[in-house]
Design a protein around this motif. Structure first.
Motif, short mmCIF file in Angstrom:
data_model
loop_
_atom_site.label_atom_id
_atom_site.label_comp_id
_atom_site.label_asym_id
_atom_site.label_seq_id
_atom_site.Cartn_x
_atom_site.Cartn_y
_atom_site.Cartn_z
N THR A 95 0.79 -1.29 0.03
CA THR A 95 0.08 -0.01 -0.03
C THR A 95 0.90 1.53 0.03
N ALA A 96 0.24 2.33 -0.16
CA ALA A 96 1.06 3.68 -0.15
C ALA A 96 1.56 3.85 1.07
N GLU A 97 0.60 3.48 2.11
CA GLU A 97 1.09 3.45 3.54
C GLU A 97 2.40 2.61 3.76
N ALA A 98 2.30 1.46 3.41
CA ALA A 98 3.61 0.70 3.70
C ALA A 98 4.78 1.36 3.06
N LEU A 99 4.86 1.85 1.73
CA LEU A 99 5.81 2.68 0.95
C LEU A 99 6.36 3.78 1.56
N VAL A 100 5.39 4.77 2.31
CA VAL A 100 5.56 5.77 2.93
C VAL A 100 6.45 5.35 4.23
N ARG A 101 5.92 4.51 4.94
CA ARG A 101 6.72 4.07 6.00
C ARG A 101 8.13 3.68 5.95
N GLU A 102 8.67 3.20 4.61
CA GLU A 102 9.78 2.47 4.29
C GLU A 102 10.62 3.81 3.71
N GLY A 103 9.92 5.02 3.70
CA GLY A 103 10.61 6.10 3.06
C GLY A 103 10.75 5.95 1.48
N ARG A 104 9.51 5.67 0.96
CA ARG A 104 9.35 5.42 -0.54
C ARG A 104 8.42 6.36 -1.12
N ALA A 105 8.01 7.49 -0.48
CA ALA A 105 7.08 8.39 -0.80
C ALA A 105 7.04 8.72 -2.27
N ASN A 106 8.44 9.11 -2.32
CA ASN A 106 8.66 9.61 -4.11
C ASN A 106 8.21 8.42 -5.01
N ALA A 107 8.40 7.17 -4.95
CA ALA A 107 7.81 6.19 -5.66
C ALA A 107 6.18 6.16 -5.58
N VAL A 108 5.58 6.47 -4.75
CA VAL A 108 4.22 6.66 -4.69
C VAL A 108 3.76 7.73 -5.74
N ARG A 109 4.57 8.94 -5.37
CA ARG A 109 4.09 10.18 -6.38
C ARG A 109 4.52 9.83 -7.67
N ARG A 110 5.57 9.11 -8.02
CA ARG A 110 5.82 8.68 -9.30
C ARG A 110 4.65 7.49 -10.03
N TYR A 111 4.37 6.81 -9.20
CA TYR A 111 3.17 5.99 -9.48
C TYR A 111 1.82 6.90 -9.62
N LEU A 112 1.50 7.79 -8.90
CA LEU A 112 0.37 8.69 -9.13
C LEU A 112 0.54 9.36 -10.42
#
Length: 121
Positions: A95-112
């Motif tokens: 989930t986006a939550e799990a990715l942000v917790r791992e410090g991967r918020a930029n990956a979620v932004r690129r996905y969006l």
């Protein structure tokens, strides 16, 4: 609530994201907010810790992602539900939550960005 309003309403007058205000907007406790971010409850409850750069960065990442999702999710609460529960195929169904917790918020932004332009998930 407009997209910019949600983002700006999360900030206090000093320019920091106010955890109490954000948790109230999402209808969750500060303890739940901390757990969602992978932080200790003290990180979002104690004034000495809420202003720390790492805490603010994690809060900002979540607010920015929720702000981007909110227009098509329908509300801040629905965007938060997506953030916490929607598996993202590009990331092994994390989930986006799990990715942000791992410090991967930029990956979620690129996905969006990719899905906003009609790219594949």
């Amino acid at each position: 609530m407009s997209e910019t309003t949600f983002l700006s309403d999360a900030y206090d007058p000093s320019g920091l994201i106010a955890a109490e205000r954000l948790s109230s907007m999402l209808h969750i406790t500060r303890g739940e907010l901390a757990a969602t971010l992978g932080l200790s409850r003290d990180a979002v409850s104690k004034s000495a810790r809420i202003g720390r750069p790492a805490t603010q960065a994690r809060l900002r990442d979540m607010v920015e992602i929720l702000n981007r999702v909110r227009p098509w999710a329908g509300s801040a609460q629905q965007a938060f539900a997506w953030y916490r529960s929607q598996p993202l195929p590009s990331f092994g169904d994390q989930t986006a939550e799990a990715l942000v917790r791992e410090g991967r918020a930029n990956a979620v932004r690129r996905y969006l960005d990719r899905i906003a332009t009609g790219g594949y998930a």
